[in-house]
Every structure is written in structure tokens, then in C-alpha cells.
Motif scaffolding. Structure first.
Motif, PDB file in Angstrom:
ATOM      1  N   THR A   1      11.892   1.951   8.719  1.00  0.00           N
ATOM      2  CA  THR A   1      12.461   3.080   7.623  1.00  0.00           C
ATOM      3  C   THR A   1      10.968   3.657   7.082  1.00  0.00           C
ATOM      4  OG1 THR A   1      14.155   0.995   7.877  1.00  0.00           O
ATOM      5  CG2 THR A   1      14.860   2.490   6.423  1.00  0.00           C
ATOM      6  N   SER A   2      10.070   2.519   6.366  1.00  0.00           N
ATOM      7  CA  SER A   2       9.481   3.812   5.977  1.00  0.00           C
ATOM      8  C   SER A   2       8.534   4.901   6.147  1.00  0.00           C
ATOM      9  CB  SER A   2       8.527   3.187   5.365  1.00  0.00           C
ATOM     10  OG  SER A   2       8.725   1.300   4.609  1.00  0.00           O
TER      11      SER A   2
ATOM     12  N   ALA B   1      11.713   5.206  14.095  1.00  0.00           N
ATOM     13  CA  ALA B   1      11.526   6.627  13.406  1.00  0.00           C
ATOM     14  C   ALA B   1      10.859   7.680  14.201  1.00  0.00           C
ATOM     15  CB  ALA B   1      10.081   6.086  12.159  1.00  0.00           C
ATOM     16  N   ARG B   2      11.092   8.933  14.089  1.00  0.00           N
ATOM     17  CA  ARG B   2      10.802   9.648  14.741  1.00  0.00           C
ATOM     18  C   ARG B   2       8.318  10.062  15.125  1.00  0.00           C
ATOM     19  NH1 ARG B   2      12.628  15.147  11.526  1.00  0.00           N
ATOM     20  NH2 ARG B   2      12.956  13.448   9.978  1.00  0.00           N
TER      21      ARG B   2
ATOM     22  N   GLU C   1       0.795  -1.358  -0.052  1.00  0.00           N
ATOM     23  CA  GLU C   1       0.369   0.242  -0.304  1.00  0.00           C
ATOM     24  C   GLU C   1       0.836   1.165   0.021  1.00  0.00           C
ATOM     25  OE1 GLU C   1      -3.394   0.154  -0.388  1.00  0.00           O
ATOM     26  OE2 GLU C   1      -3.125  -1.821  -0.827  1.00  0.00           O
ATOM     27  N   LEU C   2       1.754   1.143   0.958  1.00  0.00           N
ATOM     28  CA  LEU C   2       2.980   2.204   0.700  1.00  0.00           C
ATOM     29  C   LEU C   2       3.564   2.402  -0.627  1.00  0.00           C
ATOM     30  CD1 LEU C   2       4.625   4.670   2.438  1.00  0.00           C
ATOM     31  CD2 LEU C   2       6.207   2.411   2.157  1.00  0.00           C
ATOM     32  N   PHE C   3       3.693   1.746  -1.810  1.00  0.00           N
ATOM     33  CA  PHE C   3       3.933   2.479  -2.719  1.00  0.00           C
ATOM     34  C   PHE C   3       2.782   2.608  -3.356  1.00  0.00           C
ATOM     35  CE2 PHE C   3       6.632  -2.701  -2.939  1.00  0.00           C
ATOM     36  CZ  PHE C   3       7.454  -1.955  -1.966  1.00  0.00           C
TER      37      PHE C   3
ATOM     38  N   LEU D   1       8.579   8.958   4.441  1.00  0.00           N
ATOM     39  CA  LEU D   1       7.436   9.563   4.882  1.00  0.00           C
ATOM     40  C   LEU D   1       8.028  10.738   5.174  1.00  0.00           C
ATOM     41  CD1 LEU D   1       4.894   7.798   4.436  1.00  0.00           C
ATOM     42  CD2 LEU D   1       5.603   8.849   2.725  1.00  0.00           C
ATOM     43  N   HIS D   2       7.802  10.407   5.937  1.00  0.00           N
ATOM     44  CA  HIS D   2       7.806  12.083   6.986  1.00  0.00           C
ATOM     45  C   HIS D   2       8.879  13.080   6.085  1.00  0.00           C
ATOM     46  CE1 HIS D   2       9.378  13.497  11.495  1.00  0.00           C
ATOM     47  NE2 HIS D   2       8.818  14.488   9.999  1.00  0.00           N
TER      48      HIS D   2
END
Lengths: 143, 155
Positions: B26-27, B112-113, A13-15, B31-32
Motif C-alpha cells: 500500500t505504501s 502494488a504495480r 524510514e518512509l515517514f 508513493l507511485h
């Protein structure tokens, strides 16, 4: 908490989310980032152990992911193979009835590992022609 | 040196790859950093509405017992005992330490923060379109300890 057993749908879903934000480039930019920031253990293992580092890395991950696979290491020939008979990640996405896998989901395996292994002097090939049935073949060779 | 071969069937192992917590972290950090904090919330809401849609349907149909069963199951899979206080109108989960945060801290993986949002935003999104609401009463970033409350907002 999102359990680690639900990571794969979150990943897929992130992709999709990234593609909505910035097209396919946003997805590949993320894969490059993930390779650089998440695969340090693969890089260290291969730097320290050569081709055997691939065996050590995927021995850990594929067993924990309960994959259906055959892995072969021939250090004399300089070859390492993974034949994935049933990828647990893609298989999960195919079998979930209420979600649609990201169109190019399996491509992340091409980008992430290539980016680590090629600069270390290995030839990396992945055959994704069976990915609609959760099958693939990965080959790493000493150049 | 002899050729080595490993042949495994899916049934040979239990599916539990805790490094996926670090991949998610990490993802979230990516994004952040590249799209801002709003994108983190937006992504987690979208993911929850999509992937956990059947759970939200159960919450609407069966009430808070649906969430109680869900959380019991996922923390059990992760090997974490949790305290649960449950009535028809309120569910309170007391988590001594978050299994995801614990795994990342033990292996020196960066957290992640905004990793807390994988609890707060996901819980809030689970309740969207239902008579219930979610509140993150306590959260400790070091351990992931939390008190998570779900309650009936519309009687």
C-alpha cells in the motif's frame, strides 16, 4: 524481498522520506491514505461486531506482532482498552543501533485508528506519553 | 456479559505479521501514485542504504556468503524454501513464489504495480559500493516467482 519482519524500519524510514518530500503534511496525508486503504478489516469487524470488533482485530495483530500487552473488553460498560507494556514496533526502532526512529513515529497510531473508529460512533483516546519507552495506552469507548 | 482480559508477554508469540507485506505494498502504491516511479526507487534505495548498511559492510568484508546467509534467513522466516546456487563470484536464488506476493494474493489484498522494486531495487542497492552487482533475471508479477543473481563485477 523485504521480509515482513523488516517492515517496521521500512515504515519509519518512509515517514522520514515523505517529510523530506513535503513536510509533516506529506506524512499525515499518507497516514490518512493508509487508514482508508489498509484498515478495511478493522472497519468491517467493528461495523459487524461493535466494540468486540476491536478485540478481534487487535487479538490478531498484537499476537502476530508478539507484543507485550494487556487488552480488556467490557461490552456492558462500552469500553475497550489496550495497555501496551512494550510495543514491538517502537521497541525495535529504539533498540536498532544504526537507525534513528522517525521523530513522531507513534503518532501514526493516533491518526490511523481514530480515522476508522470515530466515524463509526466511538470515542478514541491514545496516551502516547510513554512512547519513548515503547509504552502507550489506547482506549475506545461507545459514545 | 463478563469483562474479558487478555494478557500477553512478547515471549508468548513468534514475531511474524504477514499483513505487513500488504502495508508495504500500500505504501509503494501511494508513493507511485503521488510522487511517481522515481520516488519509489529513491525511497527503496535510501531505506536499503540505511537499514541494510551492516549487510553491505558484510558483503564488502566477507563476499557473497553474507547475502547467501541473509536470504536463507529471511526466506526461512517467511516459510519459503528457495534454491541457492553459490560460488565465490556468483550467487543465484531461485524463488518459486514470493511469500509477500503469495500472502497478498491469498487474502485478496491489492499488489502494488511496482512491488517488484522491493526485490530489484533493494538488491541493487545492497550491492552499491561493493565489487558486486545484482540482476533480476526473472520475475513473475502474479506469483512473485523470481531468479535473482548477484555476481562479482570487479575482479
Amino acid at each position: 524481498m523485504i521480509p515482513c519482519t523488516d517492515f517496521i524500519p521500512a515504515y519509519s524510514e518512509l515517514f522520514k522520506f515523505l517529510e523530506e518530500k513535503g513536510g509533516k503534511k506529506a506524512v499525515t496525508d499518507f497516514w490518512n491514505y493508509l487508514s482508508d486503504n489498509f484498515l478495511g478489516n478493522l472497519k468491517s469487524l467493528v461495523e459487524q461486531n461493535g466494540l468486540r470488533g476491536c478485540w478481534m482485530y487487535w487479538n490478531h495483530t498484537l499476537n502476530e506482532e508478539a507484543a507485550d500487552f494487556t487488552m480488556e473488553l467490557d461490552e456492558e460498560a462500552g469500553e475497550f482498552f489496550i495497555t501496551m507494556h512494550a510495543c514491538p514496533s517502537k521497541g525495535r526502532l529504539i533498540h536498532e543501533q544504526h537507525i534513528e526512529p522517525y521523530r513522531d513515529y507513534c503518532e501514526h497510531c493516533n491518526t490511523l485508528y481514530r480515522r476508522v473508529l470515530e466515524p463509526l460512533g466511538y470515542e478514541y483516546t491514545i496516551d502516547l506519553s510513554g512512547c519513548d519507552e515503547a509504552r502507550c495506552k489506547l482506549i475506545v469507548k461507545t459514545k | 456479559m463478563a469483562k474479558e482480559i487478555m494478557d500477553r508477554r512478547a515471549s508468548d508469540n513468534v514475531y511474524l505479521h504477514k499483513d505487513f507485506h500488504s502495508a508495504l505494498s500500500t505504501s509503494i502504491e501511494y508513493l507511485h501514485r503521488h510522487f511517481g516511479s522515481e520516488a519509489v526507487s529513491e525511497y527503496l534505495r535510501k531505506f536499503t542504504r540505511t537499514y541494510y548498511a551492516p549487510l553491505t559492510v558484510k558483503l564488502n568484508n566477507n563476499g557473497l556468503v553474507a547475502l547467501k546467509e541473509h536470504f536463507q534467513k529471511i526466506y526461512d522466516i517467511e516459510g519459503e524454501k528457495i534454491e541457492i546456487s553459490f560460488t565465490e563470484n556468483e550467487l543465484v536464488l531461485t524463488i518459486k513464489s514470493c511469500p509477500a506476493v503469495k500472502h497478498m494474493r491469498e487474502h485478496n489484498y491489492p499488489v502494488a504495480r511496482l512491488f517488484m522494486e522491493t526485490t530489484k531495487t533493494v538488491n541493487e542497492a545492497l550491492c552499491e559500493g561493493t565489487p558486486f552487482k545484482a540482476e533480476l533475471v526473472e520475475y513473475d508479477e502474479l506469483t512473485g516467482h523470481s531468479i535473482q543473481r548477484f555476481y562479482r563485477a570487479i575482479l
